[in-house]
Design a protein around this motif. Sequence first.
Motif, mmCIF file in Angstrom:
data_model
loop_
_atom_site.group_PDB
_atom_site.id
_atom_site.type_symbol
_atom_site.label_atom_id
_atom_site.label_comp_id
_atom_site.label_asym_id
_atom_site.label_seq_id
_atom_site.Cartn_x
_atom_site.Cartn_y
_atom_site.Cartn_z
ATOM 1 N N LEU A 1 0.818 -1.190 0.000
ATOM 2 C CA LEU A 1 0.000 0.000 0.000
ATOM 3 C C LEU A 1 0.864 1.257 0.000
ATOM 4 N N ALA A 2 1.954 1.199 0.777
ATOM 5 C CA ALA A 2 2.823 2.375 0.874
ATOM 6 C C ALA A 2 3.442 2.712 -0.480
ATOM 7 N N LYS A 3 3.819 1.682 -1.235
ATOM 8 C CA LYS A 3 4.390 1.926 -2.561
ATOM 9 C C LYS A 3 3.317 2.394 -3.542
ATOM 10 N N ALA A 4 2.133 1.817 -3.443
ATOM 11 C CA ALA A 4 1.057 2.190 -4.353
ATOM 12 C C ALA A 4 0.633 3.641 -4.167
ATOM 13 N N PHE A 5 0.612 4.093 -2.905
ATOM 14 C CA PHE A 5 0.212 5.472 -2.616
ATOM 15 C C PHE A 5 1.394 6.420 -2.465
ATOM 16 N N GLN A 6 2.603 5.894 -2.689
ATOM 17 C CA GLN A 6 3.830 6.689 -2.627
ATOM 18 C C GLN A 6 3.922 7.473 -1.312
ATOM 19 N N LEU A 7 3.775 6.739 -0.220
ATOM 20 C CA LEU A 7 3.827 7.360 1.101
ATOM 21 C C LEU A 7 5.261 7.697 1.499
ATOM 22 N N ARG A 8 5.407 8.728 2.335
ATOM 23 C CA ARG A 8 6.719 9.080 2.857
ATOM 24 C C ARG A 8 7.204 7.975 3.789
ATOM 25 N N GLU A 9 8.506 8.002 4.109
ATOM 26 C CA GLU A 9 9.096 6.962 4.943
ATOM 27 C C GLU A 9 8.438 6.879 6.322
ATOM 28 N N ALA A 10 8.142 8.007 6.922
ATOM 29 C CA ALA A 10 7.533 8.008 8.254
ATOM 30 C C ALA A 10 6.149 7.369 8.216
ATOM 31 N N LEU A 11 5.368 7.663 7.201
ATOM 32 C CA LEU A 11 4.033 7.061 7.083
ATOM 33 C C LEU A 11 4.127 5.574 6.766
ATOM 34 N N THR A 12 5.113 5.203 5.966
ATOM 35 C CA THR A 12 5.329 3.784 5.667
ATOM 36 C C THR A 12 5.677 3.029 6.942
ATOM 37 N N ALA A 13 6.560 3.594 7.762
ATOM 38 C CA ALA A 13 6.926 2.952 9.028
ATOM 39 C C ALA A 13 5.703 2.826 9.930
ATOM 40 N N GLY A 14 4.895 3.863 10.013
ATOM 41 C CA GLY A 14 3.681 3.808 10.817
ATOM 42 C C GLY A 14 2.713 2.756 10.321
ATOM 43 N N LEU A 15 2.572 2.645 9.012
ATOM 44 C CA LEU A 15 1.690 1.648 8.423
ATOM 45 C C LEU A 15 2.159 0.238 8.755
ATOM 46 N N VAL A 16 3.455 0.005 8.661
ATOM 47 C CA VAL A 16 4.007 -1.319 8.973
ATOM 48 C C VAL A 16 3.816 -1.642 10.445
ATOM 49 N N LEU A 63 10.679 -5.443 6.248
ATOM 50 C CA LEU A 63 9.981 -4.489 5.391
ATOM 51 C C LEU A 63 10.592 -3.091 5.383
ATOM 52 N N LEU A 64 11.188 -2.680 6.508
ATOM 53 C CA LEU A 64 11.706 -1.320 6.601
ATOM 54 C C LEU A 64 13.228 -1.247 6.560
ATOM 55 N N GLY A 65 13.877 -2.370 6.828
ATOM 56 C CA GLY A 65 15.331 -2.376 6.844
ATOM 57 C C GLY A 65 15.914 -1.920 8.171
ATOM 58 N N GLU A 66 15.079 -1.638 9.147
ATOM 59 C CA GLU A 66 15.529 -1.232 10.481
ATOM 60 C C GLU A 66 14.716 -1.967 11.530
ATOM 61 N N SER A 67 15.384 -2.289 12.618
ATOM 62 C CA SER A 67 14.725 -3.009 13.697
ATOM 63 C C SER A 67 14.081 -2.038 14.678
ATOM 64 N N VAL A 68 13.001 -2.475 15.284
ATOM 65 C CA VAL A 68 12.320 -1.712 16.313
ATOM 66 C C VAL A 68 12.640 -2.373 17.646
ATOM 67 N N ASN A 69 13.140 -1.604 18.585
ATOM 68 C CA ASN A 69 13.439 -2.144 19.908
ATOM 69 C C ASN A 69 12.186 -2.135 20.766
ATOM 70 N N LEU A 70 11.877 -3.289 21.332
ATOM 71 C CA LEU A 70 10.716 -3.417 22.214
ATOM 72 C C LEU A 70 11.185 -3.714 23.624
ATOM 73 N N ASP A 71 10.430 -3.274 24.588
ATOM 74 C CA ASP A 71 10.706 -3.586 25.985
ATOM 75 C C ASP A 71 10.084 -4.942 26.301
ATOM 76 N N SER A 72 10.820 -6.008 26.000
ATOM 77 C CA SER A 72 10.286 -7.360 26.167
ATOM 78 C C SER A 72 9.941 -7.657 27.618
ATOM 79 N N PHE A 73 10.766 -7.180 28.543
ATOM 80 C CA PHE A 73 10.479 -7.409 29.962
ATOM 81 C C PHE A 73 9.182 -6.712 30.370
ATOM 82 N N GLY A 74 8.994 -5.478 29.906
ATOM 83 C CA GLY A 74 7.771 -4.739 30.222
ATOM 84 C C GLY A 74 6.541 -5.405 29.639
#
Length: 86
Positions: A1-16, A63-74
């Motif tokens: 969807l992000a490619k089809a609508f040519q979304l910016r990187e920030a919106l693509t990350a939010g969508l993912v 999908l984004l090429g970058e990892s998201v850090n999560l608070d697994s303990f929390g």
Amino acid sequence: LAKAFQLREALTAGLVLVGSLNGGQSSNLCTYIAKGDVALSILMTLSTTIGATFMIPLISTVLLGESVNLDSFGIALSTIQVFLIP
């Protein structure tokens, strides 16, 4: 969807990220109101919460090429508080 609508990187990350989150927190209440199998609903919510802990970083890396850090303990602590203590 992000490619089809040519979304910016920030919106693509939010969508993912929004697309990879589990969304069944209110399903337990809906299942109770509908007189469904509440134990099964709780088990499914618990399993998707645990699965999301591992899948969100994987999906974001793929999908984004970058990892998201999560608070697994929390996340584990809040899951225990919500599902096991009551």
